[in-house]
Design an enzyme around this catalytic site. Structure first.
Site, PDB file in Angstrom:
ATOM      1  N   ALA A  51       0.842  -1.205   0.000  1.00 19.75           N
ATOM      2  CA  ALA A  51       0.000   0.000   0.000  1.00 19.75           C
ATOM      3  C   ALA A  51       0.873   1.250   0.000  1.00 19.75           C
ATOM      4  CB  ALA A  51      -0.930  -0.004   1.208  1.00 19.75           C
ATOM      5  N   TYR A  52       1.981   1.210   0.740  1.00 22.87           N
ATOM      6  CA  TYR A  52       2.905   2.343   0.765  1.00 22.87           C
ATOM      7  C   TYR A  52       3.458   2.601  -0.635  1.00 22.87           C
ATOM      8  CZ  TYR A  52       6.940   5.247   1.832  1.00 22.87           C
ATOM      9  OH  TYR A  52       7.858   6.262   1.845  1.00 22.87           O
ATOM     10  N   GLY A  53       3.900   1.529  -1.309  1.00 26.41           N
ATOM     11  CA  GLY A  53       4.420   1.669  -2.665  1.00 26.41           C
ATOM     12  C   GLY A  53       3.373   2.215  -3.624  1.00 26.41           C
ATOM     13  N   LYS A  56       3.011   5.954  -3.161  1.00 34.61           N
ATOM     14  CA  LYS A  56       4.095   6.695  -3.808  1.00 34.61           C
ATOM     15  C   LYS A  56       3.897   6.703  -5.321  1.00 34.61           C
ATOM     16  CE  LYS A  56       5.003   7.726  -0.243  1.00 34.61           C
ATOM     17  NZ  LYS A  56       4.484   9.007   0.086  1.00 34.61           N
ATOM     18  N   VAL A  85      12.745   8.505   7.066  1.00 34.09           N
ATOM     19  CA  VAL A  85      12.431   9.405   8.168  1.00 34.09           C
ATOM     20  C   VAL A  85      11.835   8.607   9.329  1.00 34.09           C
ATOM     21  CG1 VAL A  85      11.032  11.390   8.852  1.00 34.09           C
ATOM     22  CG2 VAL A  85      12.007  11.289   6.557  1.00 34.09           C
ATOM     23  N   THR A  87       9.379   7.628  11.918  1.00 37.84           N
ATOM     24  CA  THR A  87       7.946   7.811  12.160  1.00 37.84           C
ATOM     25  C   THR A  87       7.480   6.659  13.042  1.00 37.84           C
ATOM     26  OG1 THR A  87       7.257   6.468  10.278  1.00 37.84           O
ATOM     27  CG2 THR A  87       7.619   8.819   9.847  1.00 37.84           C
TER      28      THR A  87
END
Length: 98
Positions: A51-53, A56, A85, A87
């Site tokens: 989902a992150y990919g 982006k 970063v 998080t």
């Protein structure tokens, strides 16, 4: 897939449809396994398992669409990835700017 055409003819409307289709296909999955399987709905339809990919990919495609649409008005559109970063999702990331 269609994201590769963001430089030429992908529209915001179509990008929105594609991103919504990805979400719907992921939500169909009832598996609790950690590793993707070929029979997961989104995997079977050719979507990636990140989902992150995908977020982006959507961000880059949106940037290219806006850059293409706004160029005739002399407006440049850019995006950047801040890199690794720290998080809540990634506690081992950098804690200060590069």
């Amino acid at each position: 897939r269609e994201f590769a055409r963001a430089d030429t003819d992908l529209t915001m409307s179509r990008l929105t449809q594609l991103m919504a289709a990805f979400v719907a296909d992921v939500e169909e999955c009832t598996s609790t396994a950690n590793a993707p399987a070929a029979d997961w709905p989104h995997v079977a339809k050719g979507w990636p398992n990140s989902a992150y990919g995908m977020s982006k990919l959507g961000q880059v495609a949106m940037t290219k669409i806006y850059a293409r649409e706004l160029a005739p008005r002399g407006i440049s559109v850019n995006c950047c990835c801040p890199g690794n970063v720290a998080t809540g999702m990634n506690p081992r990331g950098a804690r200060s700017p590069a």
